[in-house]
Design a protein around this motif. Sequence first.
Motif, PDB file in Angstrom:
ATOM      1  N   ASP A 158       0.856  -1.181   0.000  1.00 25.26           N
ATOM      2  CA  ASP A 158       0.000   0.000   0.000  1.00 25.26           C
ATOM      3  C   ASP A 158       0.891   1.230   0.000  1.00 25.26           C
ATOM      4  OD1 ASP A 158       0.522   0.921   2.839  1.00 25.26           O
ATOM      5  OD2 ASP A 158      -0.267  -1.090   3.230  1.00 25.26           O
ATOM      6  N   TYR A 159       0.282   2.411   0.038  1.00 23.11           N
ATOM      7  CA  TYR A 159       1.045   3.648  -0.090  1.00 23.11           C
ATOM      8  C   TYR A 159       1.091   4.456   1.206  1.00 23.11           C
ATOM      9  CZ  TYR A 159      -0.328   2.379  -4.862  1.00 23.11           C
ATOM     10  OH  TYR A 159      -0.576   1.703  -6.023  1.00 23.11           O
ATOM     11  N   LEU A 160       0.752   3.841   2.321  1.00 18.24           N
ATOM     12  CA  LEU A 160       0.803   4.546   3.601  1.00 18.24           C
ATOM     13  C   LEU A 160       2.206   5.102   3.854  1.00 18.24           C
ATOM     14  CD1 LEU A 160      -1.296   2.110   5.831  1.00 18.24           C
ATOM     15  CD2 LEU A 160      -2.041   4.269   4.818  1.00 18.24           C
ATOM     16  N   PRO A 161       2.331   6.277   4.442  1.00 20.15           N
ATOM     17  CA  PRO A 161       1.283   7.089   5.083  1.00 20.15           C
ATOM     18  C   PRO A 161       0.531   8.009   4.122  1.00 20.15           C
ATOM     19  CG  PRO A 161       3.393   8.147   5.373  1.00 20.15           C
ATOM     20  CD  PRO A 161       3.669   6.865   4.638  1.00 20.15           C
ATOM     21  N   HIS A 162       0.695   7.813   2.829  1.00 23.73           N
ATOM     22  CA  HIS A 162       0.034   8.671   1.852  1.00 23.73           C
ATOM     23  C   HIS A 162      -1.360   8.144   1.515  1.00 23.73           C
ATOM     24  CE1 HIS A 162       3.759  10.909   1.194  1.00 23.73           C
ATOM     25  NE2 HIS A 162       4.378   9.738   1.187  1.00 23.73           N
ATOM     26  N   GLN A 163      -2.092   8.930   0.752  1.00 23.68           N
ATOM     27  CA  GLN A 163      -3.435   8.560   0.339  1.00 23.68           C
ATOM     28  C   GLN A 163      -3.393   7.430  -0.689  1.00 23.68           C
ATOM     29  OE1 GLN A 163      -6.375   9.843   1.622  1.00 23.68           O
ATOM     30  NE2 GLN A 163      -4.957  10.781   3.102  1.00 23.68           N
ATOM     31  N   PRO A 164      -4.496   6.679  -0.833  1.00 27.25           N
ATOM     32  CA  PRO A 164      -4.542   5.579  -1.808  1.00 27.25           C
ATOM     33  C   PRO A 164      -4.292   6.014  -3.248  1.00 27.25           C
ATOM     34  CG  PRO A 164      -6.359   5.386  -0.245  1.00 27.25           C
ATOM     35  CD  PRO A 164      -5.715   6.712   0.008  1.00 27.25           C
ATOM     36  N   SER A 165      -4.542   7.281  -3.538  1.00 28.64           N
ATOM     37  CA  SER A 165      -4.402   7.774  -4.913  1.00 28.64           C
ATOM     38  C   SER A 165      -3.046   8.425  -5.182  1.00 28.64           C
ATOM     39  CB  SER A 165      -5.512   8.789  -5.204  1.00 28.64           C
ATOM     40  OG  SER A 165      -5.419   9.900  -4.304  1.00 28.64           O
ATOM     41  N   LEU A 166      -2.052   8.205  -4.312  1.00 28.20           N
ATOM     42  CA  LEU A 166      -0.766   8.891  -4.425  1.00 28.20           C
ATOM     43  C   LEU A 166      -0.182   8.819  -5.834  1.00 28.20           C
ATOM     44  CD1 LEU A 166       1.820  10.255  -3.329  1.00 28.20           C
ATOM     45  CD2 LEU A 166       2.635   7.958  -2.702  1.00 28.20           C
ATOM     46  N   TYR A 167      -0.111   7.620  -6.413  1.00 31.48           N
ATOM     47  CA  TYR A 167       0.603   7.469  -7.689  1.00 31.48           C
ATOM     48  C   TYR A 167      -0.203   7.978  -8.876  1.00 31.48           C
ATOM     49  CZ  TYR A 167       4.287   5.239  -5.154  1.00 31.48           C
ATOM     50  OH  TYR A 167       5.319   5.018  -4.270  1.00 31.48           O
ATOM     51  N   LEU A 168      -1.515   7.976  -8.751  1.00 29.54           N
ATOM     52  CA  LEU A 168      -2.328   8.606  -9.791  1.00 29.54           C
ATOM     53  C   LEU A 168      -2.123  10.121  -9.760  1.00 29.54           C
ATOM     54  CD1 LEU A 168      -5.663   6.593  -9.533  1.00 29.54           C
ATOM     55  CD2 LEU A 168      -3.806   6.317 -11.179  1.00 29.54           C
ATOM     56  N   GLU A 169      -2.018  10.673  -8.554  1.00 26.09           N
ATOM     57  CA  GLU A 169      -1.792  12.112  -8.422  1.00 26.09           C
ATOM     58  C   GLU A 169      -0.408  12.497  -8.938  1.00 26.09           C
ATOM     59  OE1 GLU A 169      -2.445  12.824  -4.310  1.00 26.09           O
ATOM     60  OE2 GLU A 169      -4.612  12.459  -4.406  1.00 26.09           O
TER      61      GLU A 169
END
Length: 239
Positions: free
Chosen positions: A210-221
């Motif tokens: 997963d991308y914690l501590p970032h949001q689930p959409s980190l890589y799309l952003e």
Amino acid sequence: MGKIKLIYTGFCARVCPRNYVRMGSQVRYGSHGAFYRYKNSMGKSLPLFYIYDSYLTSPEAWAHLLTPNGPHSIRNTPYDGVFIALLVEEGHTHDILAAGFDGMYTYFASNGFSFGSSHQNWKAVKNFCDANNLMFIPSVGPGYIDTSIRPWNNHNTRNRVNGKYYETALQAALTVRPEIVSITSFNEWHEGTQIEKAIPKKTPTRLYLDYLPHQPSLYLELTRRWAEHFIKEKEQWLM
């Protein structure tokens, strides 16, 4: 919700130019309205195809199809397109040129895995392509880990570093001023290159990244941000 426009390119895996029936069956989809078309140096808008493992076939065999005077040439026919070969080893640059391809891409998301996928070599490759009227399409990825299916391949794992690996690769690609940058992902969780939304999940056989501590959409952003940056950079290059 805003509309999303999807455009497809061809990704041909292990296509042998001697198998004209199979080759033609894949290339014919280039006429579809949803297929990405690229305007070449002659001003023609043609469908773009990435040819995976192109180096497994000799340049002479490819030249039968891809050079204007080849015995089975598809140039200036309904099957014509922009054909991009896979660059793995340094010597493949000359093979790709002799084969009649329109350019080369690097595919692998693991920096240092091959000559082509090593960021430090992209400037030299771009110079070669510019000198020979070829496209260079560097490929970037958010990270890489495939040990769940290739336990022996841990040395090619590349940590995401909370998005920094992805951004470093994107910056390296933009530095050489390419016409196109490809993203090696297609949300392949088994190779750790996914960029879709992700939340923590564990099953009896797998722990999903997963991308914690970032949001689930980190890589799309990050992808959106760098795509916008790329467009602005290209405008500056053309000034």
